[in-house]
Motif scaffolding. Sequence first.
Motif, PDB file in Angstrom:
ATOM      1  N   PRO A 135      -0.968  -9.007  31.367  1.00  0.00           N
ATOM      2  CA  PRO A 135      -0.242  -9.010  32.645  1.00  0.00           C
ATOM      3  C   PRO A 135       1.252  -8.775  32.459  1.00  0.00           C
ATOM      4  O   PRO A 135       1.852  -9.232  31.485  1.00  0.00           O
ATOM      5  N   PHE A 136       1.823  -8.051  33.379  1.00  0.00           N
ATOM      6  CA  PHE A 136       3.246  -7.691  33.442  1.00  0.00           C
ATOM      7  C   PHE A 136       3.613  -6.536  32.503  1.00  0.00           C
ATOM      8  O   PHE A 136       4.741  -6.058  32.537  1.00  0.00           O
ATOM      9  N   GLN A 137       2.696  -6.078  31.656  1.00  0.00           N
ATOM     10  CA  GLN A 137       3.006  -4.996  30.727  1.00  0.00           C
ATOM     11  C   GLN A 137       3.000  -3.652  31.449  1.00  0.00           C
ATOM     12  O   GLN A 137       2.130  -3.382  32.266  1.00  0.00           O
ATOM     13  N   THR A 138       3.966  -2.809  31.131  1.00  0.00           N
ATOM     14  CA  THR A 138       4.040  -1.474  31.706  1.00  0.00           C
ATOM     15  C   THR A 138       3.688  -0.424  30.657  1.00  0.00           C
ATOM     16  O   THR A 138       3.635  -0.711  29.459  1.00  0.00           O
ATOM     17  N   VAL A 139       3.486   0.795  31.133  1.00  0.00           N
ATOM     18  CA  VAL A 139       3.258   1.904  30.197  1.00  0.00           C
ATOM     19  C   VAL A 139       4.485   2.115  29.320  1.00  0.00           C
ATOM     20  O   VAL A 139       4.373   2.427  28.129  1.00  0.00           O
ATOM     21  N   GLU A 140       5.653   1.906  29.888  1.00  0.00           N
ATOM     22  CA  GLU A 140       6.888   2.021  29.097  1.00  0.00           C
ATOM     23  C   GLU A 140       6.898   0.985  27.972  1.00  0.00           C
ATOM     24  O   GLU A 140       7.338   1.271  26.851  1.00  0.00           O
ATOM     25  N   ASP A 141       6.413  -0.224  28.266  1.00  0.00           N
ATOM     26  CA  ASP A 141       6.313  -1.245  27.218  1.00  0.00           C
ATOM     27  C   ASP A 141       5.434  -0.759  26.069  1.00  0.00           C
ATOM     28  O   ASP A 141       5.754  -0.962  24.898  1.00  0.00           O
ATOM     29  N   GLN A 142       4.316  -0.139  26.412  1.00  0.00           N
ATOM     30  CA  GLN A 142       3.411   0.348  25.371  1.00  0.00           C
ATOM     31  C   GLN A 142       4.067   1.443  24.534  1.00  0.00           C
ATOM     32  O   GLN A 142       3.918   1.469  23.305  1.00  0.00           O
ATOM     33  N   ALA A 143       4.793   2.342  25.194  1.00  0.00           N
ATOM     34  CA  ALA A 143       5.507   3.382  24.452  1.00  0.00           C
ATOM     35  C   ALA A 143       6.521   2.754  23.501  1.00  0.00           C
ATOM     36  O   ALA A 143       6.657   3.161  22.339  1.00  0.00           O
ATOM     37  N   ASN A 144       7.209   1.719  23.974  1.00  0.00           N
ATOM     38  CA  ASN A 144       8.193   1.045  23.132  1.00  0.00           C
ATOM     39  C   ASN A 144       7.531   0.252  22.013  1.00  0.00           C
ATOM     40  O   ASN A 144       8.133   0.069  20.946  1.00  0.00           O
ATOM     41  N   ASP A 145       6.314  -0.231  22.242  1.00  0.00           N
ATOM     42  CA  ASP A 145       5.571  -0.878  21.152  1.00  0.00           C
ATOM     43  C   ASP A 145       5.364   0.102  20.001  1.00  0.00           C
ATOM     44  O   ASP A 145       5.543  -0.243  18.824  1.00  0.00           O
ATOM     45  N   LEU A 146       4.999   1.326  20.330  1.00  0.00           N
ATOM     46  CA  LEU A 146       4.795   2.348  19.301  1.00  0.00           C
ATOM     47  C   LEU A 146       6.104   2.667  18.581  1.00  0.00           C
ATOM     48  O   LEU A 146       6.132   2.827  17.347  1.00  0.00           O
ATOM     49  N   LEU A 147       7.195   2.739  19.333  1.00  0.00           N
ATOM     50  CA  LEU A 147       8.496   2.983  18.714  1.00  0.00           C
ATOM     51  C   LEU A 147       8.919   1.794  17.849  1.00  0.00           C
ATOM     52  O   LEU A 147       9.564   1.965  16.803  1.00  0.00           O
ATOM     53  N   PHE A 148       8.556   0.600  18.268  1.00  0.00           N
ATOM     54  CA  PHE A 148       8.823  -0.599  17.461  1.00  0.00           C
ATOM     55  C   PHE A 148       8.094  -0.510  16.125  1.00  0.00           C
ATOM     56  O   PHE A 148       8.663  -0.803  15.064  1.00  0.00           O
ATOM     57  N   PHE A 149       6.823  -0.108  16.163  1.00  0.00           N
ATOM     58  CA  PHE A 149       6.079   0.064  14.917  1.00  0.00           C
ATOM     59  C   PHE A 149       6.780   1.074  14.006  1.00  0.00           C
ATOM     60  O   PHE A 149       6.900   0.862  12.800  1.00  0.00           O
ATOM     61  N   LYS A 150       7.219   2.165  14.608  1.00  0.00           N
ATOM     62  CA  LYS A 150       7.873   3.214  13.823  1.00  0.00           C
ATOM     63  C   LYS A 150       9.145   2.684  13.162  1.00  0.00           C
ATOM     64  O   LYS A 150       9.428   2.974  11.997  1.00  0.00           O
ATOM     65  N   GLU A 151       9.884   1.875  13.901  1.00  0.00           N
ATOM     66  CA  GLU A 151      11.135   1.328  13.373  1.00  0.00           C
ATOM     67  C   GLU A 151      10.866   0.274  12.299  1.00  0.00           C
ATOM     68  O   GLU A 151      11.503   0.276  11.236  1.00  0.00           O
ATOM     69  N   LEU A 152       9.940  -0.628  12.571  1.00  0.00           N
ATOM     70  CA  LEU A 152       9.644  -1.700  11.610  1.00  0.00           C
ATOM     71  C   LEU A 152       9.009  -1.151  10.344  1.00  0.00           C
ATOM     72  O   LEU A 152       9.242  -1.648   9.250  1.00  0.00           O
ATOM     73  N   ASP A 153       8.174  -0.129  10.481  1.00  0.00           N
ATOM     74  CA  ASP A 153       7.512   0.533   9.361  1.00  0.00           C
ATOM     75  C   ASP A 153       6.577  -0.412   8.605  1.00  0.00           C
ATOM     76  O   ASP A 153       6.672  -0.562   7.383  1.00  0.00           O
ATOM     77  N   PRO A 154       5.617  -1.058   9.294  1.00  0.00           N
ATOM     78  CA  PRO A 154       4.670  -1.947   8.623  1.00  0.00           C
ATOM     79  C   PRO A 154       3.591  -1.154   7.889  1.00  0.00           C
ATOM     80  O   PRO A 154       3.492   0.064   8.014  1.00  0.00           O
ATOM     81  N   ASP A 155       2.774  -1.877   7.132  1.00  0.00           N
ATOM     82  CA  ASP A 155       1.700  -1.251   6.361  1.00  0.00           C
ATOM     83  C   ASP A 155       0.359  -1.301   7.084  1.00  0.00           C
ATOM     84  O   ASP A 155      -0.569  -0.573   6.730  1.00  0.00           O
ATOM     85  N   MET A 156       0.259  -2.163   8.074  1.00  0.00           N
ATOM     86  CA  MET A 156      -1.004  -2.334   8.789  1.00  0.00           C
ATOM     87  C   MET A 156      -0.714  -2.637  10.249  1.00  0.00           C
ATOM     88  O   MET A 156       0.267  -3.324  10.571  1.00  0.00           O
ATOM     89  N   ILE A 157      -1.560  -2.113  11.133  1.00  0.00           N
ATOM     90  CA  ILE A 157      -1.431  -2.335  12.572  1.00  0.00           C
ATOM     91  C   ILE A 157      -2.732  -2.915  13.114  1.00  0.00           C
ATOM     92  O   ILE A 157      -3.827  -2.437  12.793  1.00  0.00           O
ATOM     93  N   GLY A 158      -2.604  -3.933  13.971  1.00  0.00           N
ATOM     94  CA  GLY A 158      -3.747  -4.484  14.690  1.00  0.00           C
ATOM     95  C   GLY A 158      -3.494  -4.394  16.186  1.00  0.00           C
ATOM     96  O   GLY A 158      -2.492  -4.927  16.676  1.00  0.00           O
ATOM     97  N   LEU A 159      -4.359  -3.712  16.900  1.00  0.00           N
ATOM     98  CA  LEU A 159      -4.217  -3.534  18.345  1.00  0.00           C
ATOM     99  C   LEU A 159      -5.445  -4.107  19.037  1.00  0.00           C
ATOM    100  O   LEU A 159      -6.574  -3.755  18.691  1.00  0.00           O
ATOM    101  N   GLY A 160      -5.225  -4.973  20.009  1.00  0.00           N
ATOM    102  CA  GLY A 160      -6.359  -5.541  20.722  1.00  0.00           C
ATOM    103  C   GLY A 160      -6.105  -5.591  22.214  1.00  0.00           C
ATOM    104  O   GLY A 160      -4.956  -5.764  22.652  1.00  0.00           O
ATOM    105  N   PRO A 161      -7.144  -5.430  23.023  1.00  0.00           N
ATOM    106  CA  PRO A 161      -6.980  -5.553  24.472  1.00  0.00           C
ATOM    107  C   PRO A 161      -6.771  -7.004  24.872  1.00  0.00           C
ATOM    108  O   PRO A 161      -7.238  -7.922  24.184  1.00  0.00           O
ATOM    109  N   TYR A 162      -6.064  -7.211  25.967  1.00  0.00           N
ATOM    110  CA  TYR A 162      -5.943  -8.557  26.506  1.00  0.00           C
ATOM    111  C   TYR A 162      -7.260  -8.940  27.166  1.00  0.00           C
ATOM    112  O   TYR A 162      -7.704  -8.297  28.120  1.00  0.00           O
TER     113      TYR A 162
END
Length: 360
Positions: free
Chosen positions: A195-222
């Motif tokens: 709840p309250f999440q926008t499509v822009e938030d999701q786009a920024n989540d992807l950019l956050f991953f790119k910036e942080l540069d982690p080795d593993m990603i876990g994505l789950g639905p609410y």
Amino acid sequence: MYAVAEAATTAYFGTKVYARGIVEFSNVCTKDCFYCGIRKHTKVHRYTMTKEEILACAEFAYSQGMGTLMLQSGELPSPERINFMLDVVRAIRRRTMDLACESPPFPSAGPNQRDFPSQRGLAVALSLGELPSSVYQAFLEAGASRYLLRIETSNPTLYTRLHPASHSFQARRKCLEELQRIGFQVGTGVMVGVPFQTVEDQANDLLFFKELDPDMIGLGPYIVQSQTPLGKLWLEEHGEESAAKQEANRVALLERTTRMYALARIMLGNVNIAATTALEALDPEGRELALRRGANVVMPIITPQRLRGQYEIYENKSGIDQDALDSTACLERRVRMAGKELLLDGGWHDPPHFVRPSVE
């Protein structure tokens, strides 16, 4: 988009899918996240597995060729819990290294077991939440090599709507940065459709991953947990919807989540991306779909069956009525249905993204 994501996954991993066994060893938690079924103020029978119970799960994971054991729990940063877990990590490494020396290697043992003698026995991954840097360092020295700390959302404002005031977005992000600095193979992730999440938030989540540069990603639905503040709010808004509307929402959330899988693969390339169990709450074949849209890791739950129902962080969690052997066998069949091969060769299978620290 899905075809490009699948092509990228194949380029880095072929059709191989890595397995990491998850042990949910305790549901005791001091956090009060508004969406979680084991939050501090939710009524649930609390448990903590013993060291020997956890070691039995480790031996099972090793015998099945999983290569990695993920120890997951609620957040409890007490000295007693930290010392207990340090002892558990050391014991898992000792016992499974002994097993590796006593028995011949798996028939399909991968090259990394030959190239890195230290990668014998199980790799230990932890998901224990926010802790001081000194504790993370102690876990690394004890033998843990991977750490999963989901950020849940990269939007600090949304983060404050999902957590009490005592929870800090900046503190959580700093923990991720400290884990990377110390030398862990680091994973993070977000919820999709909260709840309250926008499509822009999701786009920024992807950019956050790119910036942080982690080795593993876990994505789950609410997935709604009706006993939580956020779940109650969601039910007030959606609880009276028709069956057809609920089905449309379910399909849309599955699509929204797997789009994130595909985009994460396209943007991040050679990281590990886990097809989370929560997808099965939307569709019995949700994990297979994720494996065809960018994921390359599955994480079978090997928590003892008698405890699985007490770690229901969301409702309609799959696999609660299965034992560890059934869960693993079922998952292997389903990976084949996705046109992939579950790799059970005892290898640690670091993603190409992770550069192993040099040893002088």
